[in-house]
Every structure is written in structure tokens, then in C-alpha cells.
Design a protein around this motif. Sequence first.
Motif, PDB file in Angstrom:
ATOM      1  N   LEU A  69      94.247  21.030  38.552  1.00  0.00           N
ATOM      2  CA  LEU A  69      95.254  19.989  39.275  1.00  0.00           C
ATOM      3  C   LEU A  69      94.953  19.118  40.478  1.00  0.00           C
ATOM      4  CD1 LEU A  69      98.099  18.567  38.530  1.00  0.00           C
ATOM      5  CD2 LEU A  69      99.204  19.969  39.831  1.00  0.00           C
ATOM      6  N   SER A  70      94.488  20.027  41.336  1.00  0.00           N
ATOM      7  CA  SER A  70      94.193  19.478  42.594  1.00  0.00           C
ATOM      8  C   SER A  70      92.788  19.055  42.511  1.00  0.00           C
ATOM      9  CB  SER A  70      94.509  20.346  43.825  1.00  0.00           C
ATOM     10  OG  SER A  70      93.836  19.731  44.913  1.00  0.00           O
ATOM     11  N   ASN A  71      91.676  19.767  42.236  1.00  0.00           N
ATOM     12  CA  ASN A  71      90.218  19.612  42.465  1.00  0.00           C
ATOM     13  C   ASN A  71      89.657  18.864  41.015  1.00  0.00           C
ATOM     14  OD1 ASN A  71      90.033  20.908  44.791  1.00  0.00           O
ATOM     15  ND2 ASN A  71      89.619  22.767  44.085  1.00  0.00           N
ATOM     16  N   TRP A  72      90.450  18.774  40.372  1.00  0.00           N
ATOM     17  CA  TRP A  72      90.096  18.001  39.102  1.00  0.00           C
ATOM     18  C   TRP A  72      90.667  16.525  38.610  1.00  0.00           C
ATOM     19  CZ3 TRP A  72      85.048  17.942  37.247  1.00  0.00           C
ATOM     20  CH2 TRP A  72      84.864  17.333  35.948  1.00  0.00           C
ATOM     21  N   TYR A  73      92.100  16.939  38.318  1.00  0.00           N
ATOM     22  CA  TYR A  73      93.009  15.800  37.929  1.00  0.00           C
ATOM     23  C   TYR A  73      93.280  14.820  39.016  1.00  0.00           C
ATOM     24  CZ  TYR A  73      96.764  13.081  36.043  1.00  0.00           C
ATOM     25  OH  TYR A  73      97.765  11.909  35.719  1.00  0.00           O
ATOM     26  N   VAL A  74      93.606  15.513  40.014  1.00  0.00           N
ATOM     27  CA  VAL A  74      93.828  14.448  40.997  1.00  0.00           C
ATOM     28  C   VAL A  74      92.650  13.702  41.786  1.00  0.00           C
ATOM     29  CG1 VAL A  74      95.086  14.101  43.528  1.00  0.00           C
ATOM     30  CG2 VAL A  74      96.354  15.503  41.944  1.00  0.00           C
ATOM     31  N   ARG A  75      91.781  14.588  41.718  1.00  0.00           N
ATOM     32  CA  ARG A  75      90.501  13.898  42.497  1.00  0.00           C
ATOM     33  C   ARG A  75      90.037  12.803  41.597  1.00  0.00           C
ATOM     34  NH1 ARG A  75      85.500  15.421  42.636  1.00  0.00           N
ATOM     35  NH2 ARG A  75      86.149  17.450  41.477  1.00  0.00           N
ATOM     36  N   LEU A  76      89.786  13.055  40.372  1.00  0.00           N
ATOM     37  CA  LEU A  76      89.234  11.887  39.331  1.00  0.00           C
ATOM     38  C   LEU A  76      90.387  10.833  39.096  1.00  0.00           C
ATOM     39  CD1 LEU A  76      87.960  14.159  36.454  1.00  0.00           C
ATOM     40  CD2 LEU A  76      86.733  13.267  38.527  1.00  0.00           C
ATOM     41  N   ASN A  77      91.547  10.973  39.451  1.00  0.00           N
ATOM     42  CA  ASN A  77      92.427  10.048  39.039  1.00  0.00           C
ATOM     43  C   ASN A  77      93.049   9.295  40.426  1.00  0.00           C
ATOM     44  OD1 ASN A  77      93.353   9.876  36.193  1.00  0.00           O
ATOM     45  ND2 ASN A  77      92.953  11.991  36.482  1.00  0.00           N
ATOM     46  N   ARG A  78      92.373   9.378  41.606  1.00  0.00           N
ATOM     47  CA  ARG A  78      93.019   8.967  42.663  1.00  0.00           C
ATOM     48  C   ARG A  78      93.003   7.311  42.673  1.00  0.00           C
ATOM     49  NH1 ARG A  78      89.274  11.949  47.019  1.00  0.00           N
ATOM     50  NH2 ARG A  78      87.769  11.252  45.286  1.00  0.00           N
ATOM     51  N   LYS A  79      92.017   6.491  42.106  1.00  0.00           N
ATOM     52  CA  LYS A  79      91.938   5.103  42.131  1.00  0.00           C
ATOM     53  C   LYS A  79      93.133   4.539  41.271  1.00  0.00           C
ATOM     54  CE  LYS A  79      86.969   4.565  42.811  1.00  0.00           C
ATOM     55  NZ  LYS A  79      85.837   4.110  42.216  1.00  0.00           N
ATOM     56  N   ARG A  80      93.849   5.412  40.224  1.00  0.00           N
ATOM     57  CA  ARG A  80      94.924   4.816  39.606  1.00  0.00           C
ATOM     58  C   ARG A  80      96.162   4.875  40.428  1.00  0.00           C
ATOM     59  NH1 ARG A  80      95.279   9.019  34.695  1.00  0.00           N
ATOM     60  NH2 ARG A  80      96.841   7.494  34.007  1.00  0.00           N
ATOM     61  N   PHE A  81      96.058   5.532  41.741  1.00  0.00           N
ATOM     62  CA  PHE A  81      97.357   5.306  42.396  1.00  0.00           C
ATOM     63  C   PHE A  81      97.389   4.521  43.459  1.00  0.00           C
ATOM     64  CE2 PHE A  81      97.361   9.713  40.783  1.00  0.00           C
ATOM     65  CZ  PHE A  81      98.632   9.957  40.305  1.00  0.00           C
ATOM     66  N   TRP A  82      95.927   3.941  43.675  1.00  0.00           N
ATOM     67  CA  TRP A  82      95.670   3.114  44.484  1.00  0.00           C
ATOM     68  C   TRP A  82      95.843   1.467  44.376  1.00  0.00           C
ATOM     69  CZ3 TRP A  82      89.955   5.137  45.812  1.00  0.00           C
ATOM     70  CH2 TRP A  82      90.165   6.401  46.650  1.00  0.00           C
ATOM     71  N   GLY A  83      96.794   0.899  45.287  1.00  0.00           N
ATOM     72  CA  GLY A  83      96.980  -0.552  44.908  1.00  0.00           C
ATOM     73  C   GLY A  83      97.221  -1.045  43.712  1.00  0.00           C
ATOM     74  N   GLY A  84      97.638  -2.358  43.282  1.00  0.00           N
ATOM     75  CA  GLY A  84      97.735  -2.977  42.215  1.00  0.00           C
ATOM     76  C   GLY A  84      99.257  -2.772  41.654  1.00  0.00           C
ATOM     77  N   GLU A  85      99.516  -3.347  40.662  1.00  0.00           N
ATOM     78  CA  GLU A  85     100.886  -3.433  40.267  1.00  0.00           C
ATOM     79  C   GLU A  85     101.208  -2.035  39.310  1.00  0.00           C
ATOM     80  OE1 GLU A  85     100.143  -5.665  35.973  1.00  0.00           O
ATOM     81  OE2 GLU A  85     101.282  -6.773  37.693  1.00  0.00           O
ATOM     82  N   MET A  86     102.629  -1.680  39.233  1.00  0.00           N
ATOM     83  CA  MET A  86     102.993  -0.615  38.517  1.00  0.00           C
ATOM     84  C   MET A  86     102.944  -0.766  37.046  1.00  0.00           C
ATOM     85  SD  MET A  86     104.063   2.749  38.717  1.00  0.00           S
ATOM     86  CE  MET A  86     104.946   3.138  40.132  1.00  0.00           C
ATOM     87  N   ASN A  87     101.606  -0.855  36.304  1.00  0.00           N
ATOM     88  CA  ASN A  87     101.497  -0.941  35.119  1.00  0.00           C
ATOM     89  C   ASN A  87     101.635   0.342  34.200  1.00  0.00           C
ATOM     90  OD1 ASN A  87      99.055   0.407  35.617  1.00  0.00           O
ATOM     91  ND2 ASN A  87      97.641  -1.487  35.513  1.00  0.00           N
ATOM     92  N   GLU A  88     101.338   0.439  32.860  1.00  0.00           N
ATOM     93  CA  GLU A  88     101.533   1.324  32.252  1.00  0.00           C
ATOM     94  C   GLU A  88     100.842   2.714  32.576  1.00  0.00           C
ATOM     95  OE1 GLU A  88     102.849   1.746  27.702  1.00  0.00           O
ATOM     96  OE2 GLU A  88     100.680   2.147  27.723  1.00  0.00           O
ATOM     97  N   ASP A  89      99.449   2.315  32.926  1.00  0.00           N
ATOM     98  CA  ASP A  89      98.374   3.292  33.154  1.00  0.00           C
ATOM     99  C   ASP A  89      98.917   4.043  34.585  1.00  0.00           C
ATOM    100  OD1 ASP A  89      95.575   4.589  32.923  1.00  0.00           O
ATOM    101  OD2 ASP A  89      95.398   3.683  34.940  1.00  0.00           O
ATOM    102  N   LYS A  90      99.416   3.324  35.626  1.00  0.00           N
ATOM    103  CA  LYS A  90      99.687   3.827  36.780  1.00  0.00           C
ATOM    104  C   LYS A  90     101.150   4.877  36.614  1.00  0.00           C
ATOM    105  CE  LYS A  90      99.914   2.276  41.633  1.00  0.00           C
ATOM    106  NZ  LYS A  90      99.929   1.117  42.516  1.00  0.00           N
ATOM    107  N   LEU A  91     101.723   4.069  35.763  1.00  0.00           N
ATOM    108  CA  LEU A  91     103.114   4.896  35.581  1.00  0.00           C
ATOM    109  C   LEU A  91     102.856   6.187  34.812  1.00  0.00           C
ATOM    110  CD1 LEU A  91     106.229   4.704  35.762  1.00  0.00           C
ATOM    111  CD2 LEU A  91     106.289   3.716  33.791  1.00  0.00           C
ATOM    112  N   SER A  92     101.927   6.136  34.018  1.00  0.00           N
ATOM    113  CA  SER A  92     101.481   7.515  33.392  1.00  0.00           C
ATOM    114  C   SER A  92     101.013   8.502  34.189  1.00  0.00           C
ATOM    115  CB  SER A  92     100.594   7.126  32.247  1.00  0.00           C
ATOM    116  OG  SER A  92     100.083   8.411  31.558  1.00  0.00           O
ATOM    117  N   ALA A  93     100.174   8.089  35.020  1.00  0.00           N
ATOM    118  CA  ALA A  93      99.359   9.006  36.067  1.00  0.00           C
ATOM    119  C   ALA A  93     100.702   9.655  36.936  1.00  0.00           C
ATOM    120  CB  ALA A  93      98.586   8.241  37.001  1.00  0.00           C
ATOM    121  N   TYR A  94     101.724   8.546  37.539  1.00  0.00           N
ATOM    122  CA  TYR A  94     102.852   9.149  38.268  1.00  0.00           C
ATOM    123  C   TYR A  94     103.588  10.150  37.396  1.00  0.00           C
ATOM    124  CZ  TYR A  94     102.358   6.298  42.429  1.00  0.00           C
ATOM    125  OH  TYR A  94     101.824   5.689  43.665  1.00  0.00           O
ATOM    126  N   GLN A  95     103.894   9.902  36.328  1.00  0.00           N
ATOM    127  CA  GLN A  95     104.848  10.584  35.458  1.00  0.00           C
ATOM    128  C   GLN A  95     104.097  11.989  35.212  1.00  0.00           C
ATOM    129  OE1 GLN A  95     105.883   8.321  32.196  1.00  0.00           O
ATOM    130  NE2 GLN A  95     107.643   7.288  33.562  1.00  0.00           N
TER     131      GLN A  95
END
Length: 391
Positions: A69-95
Motif C-alpha cells: 500500500l505505502s511503498n508501491w501503490y501510493v508511491r506509484l500513484n502520487r501524481k494522480r492526487f496532485w493538482g487537476g480536476e476531480m475526474n474519474e481517474d482521480k476519484l478512483s484513486a481516492y476511493q
Amino acid sequence: NTYSFFALYANVDGFTTEEPQVEISKRPEIDRWIISLLNSLIKSVDEAYASYEPTKAGRLIADFVGDNLSNWYVRLNRKRFWGGEMNEDKLSAYQTLYTCLIEISKLMAPIAPFYADKLYRDLTGKESVHLDLFPKYDLALIDTYLEECMALAQQSSSMILALRRKAEKKVRQPLQRAVIPAPDNKMLNQLKYIADLVKAEVNVKELQVVTDEDNAVKLVKKIKPNFKTLGKKYGKQMKEIASVVNAFSQDQIAEIERLGQILLPLESGEVVVEIADVEIATEDMPGWLVANEGTLTIALDIEVTESLRQEGIARELVNRIQNIRKSSGFEITDKIAIEIESNEEINDAINAFSQYISSQVLATSITIVDSLADATELDFEDFVVKVKVFK
């Protein structure tokens, strides 16, 4: 740390958990992988508790959070959480991350009751994790093939990063290519499936997955008997087996790697030698480093061209400017302007990669000037760069 990361960006984006759920089938592969692994974890932890093995349960949870979760999922997906609008991809990452944190709080509650309760209440606003039901796994969400692919990606990345450390090449320094021979069709398909992910993780331009037939970089392998396992199995025949194994051709080595075993016709009778009965290594080549781990072999091209060197400088500069942003107390959404004192060691890198640098640090401009006073000095080991960052 994972919760802090989630809370920071969820508060910035106004994520409430009330948004319509993105269907699991529509989520990216990496989301489906961690959800699959989470459901496998729920199954294993439930079985461990049912068998009165809390230590086993705790280790399973710790490994999931730390390694996956920490050293793989979050680290590889950090850019999905940075900036930009709340699109489906970003919402999927949060959920997806929210689901993992909630379920982890429930899984750990029996053996870490206070922190589990704190985590659960901060995530949900409800009274207590101990008033909720224990999680149940969903077999339909467990994708064994996807889990195998990601485990291979983690192993490949770990081996390449170890080769980088051996060659003293920082991860921010891009390298041209790595080559991985596939011993069978299953691994060939799995390696091609994860190639882009591994390239991004270890910062190489190309990941060549090859077979023995089309191997552009001819790897020379050597083999020696594992006397510990052979002695237990074959006793007096061990000396004869060792003599035959030491004389293996490259084709025979490839066969035992591909099939996991090989039949040896000896004077004393036929024996089956398994992959665990031998130790296989690959010889390093000029300009390359090679690593072996089980049936996985990786060759890494460690030559750094001038173009790669400039990109490495640009990536290092991004990291240093991000640190300046942080130490200056800037908000993560603040735009900045950058001034850099002219330096022949870095000017070409800035000119070639200015757009990349700007996008990474939210800079509206990067200006090279003749001299700077009262600037921050950045030590790049071989040279020093003076930089000013303005909000």
C-alpha cells in the motif's frame, strides 16, 4: 504516513466519500490490483484470527501496508492526487485508497485497538471501529493473475534498483535500457504486461523482454550444483550429478530454467534435477550489470550518454526545488517563478528540459541570469548551482 498523505490531498480536493463509486471494473489496473490484494489479505487475516494466530495476522497486515500500500501503490500513484480536476481517474484513486485504509483499520482493531479506532474515526466520523462489522472478502474481486504480475513487477524493480546502487547510479539519473530474458511464455506475457510500470519505477527508457531465440544482448549463464539439496536427495550419486551439472551447455541451463527440472541419464541410473538443486548466475558484460534471483535474470545498461546526463540533472533539480518549496512554507497549489545563475554544467539541461521542470514544480517561468545574490546554493557534488524561488 499513508493516512497523512490521503488526508492532505483529500482535504485540498474536497473529497467527501459521498461521491458516486467508480465501478471496480472501470478502475485502472493498479487500483484493481490493490483491491484484489486487500481481499486476499482479509481472507488470510480472518483465517489467522480464527486459528488464534494474532502474530501471523499482524505480520500480514504490516507487510500489506508497508510493501504494497505505502511503498508501491501510493508511491506509484502520487501524481494522480496532485493538482487537476476531480475526474474519474482521480476519484478512483481516492476511493481505492480510502477503502484500503478503512478495511485496514478494521483488520488491525483486535490487536492494535487504539490506533485502529483513531484511524477509523478520523476517516469516517463514526463513533468507533469496535462497533463495526469485521470485513468479509469478495472472491470476485481477487485476481490471482494480476497479483502475480504485480509481484513480478516488484521483484524486477527491486533487482534493477539493486543494480543501480551497485553501479552508484541514482534513481533520478535515467538509464537507457534493461533486458529481461523470459524462460517461458507465461513470464514473457507477464513481463510485457508490466513493462511500462517497471520502466517508470526504475527510470529506464527501454525494458526489453526477450526469449533465448531473439536475445539481442547475449547473456552467458553459469551453473553449479546445490550440494545441500542434492546430498539429501541422492547421497552417493551426488558426485556424478555434480560433474554432469558443471558441464551443462547454455541450452541445458535454459531448459532447467524454463521447465523447472531436467532429466539426467547417469551411469548409475536416471535422476531428475530440479531448479532448487542448482544455482544459476549470469556473467556481467562490458557496460552492463547482471543480477539473478530464482528464474529471473536482469541485465542493466549502465552507460550514461550526454542526453541522459542532462535529463538526470533536470530530475535532480526538480527534487531540490521541491525541497525549497517545502522549506519556504509554500502551499502545494502555489505557483512559483525560478531564477538560476548561469552555469555551463546545468544550462543545457535547463534549456532542454524546462517544460518538464516547470510542470513538476508548478513554475510559471524559469530564467537563467548572469548572477544571483542571496540565493540558495544547491550542491550537485560535481558543481554548485545558485537558485531563487519566488511565489
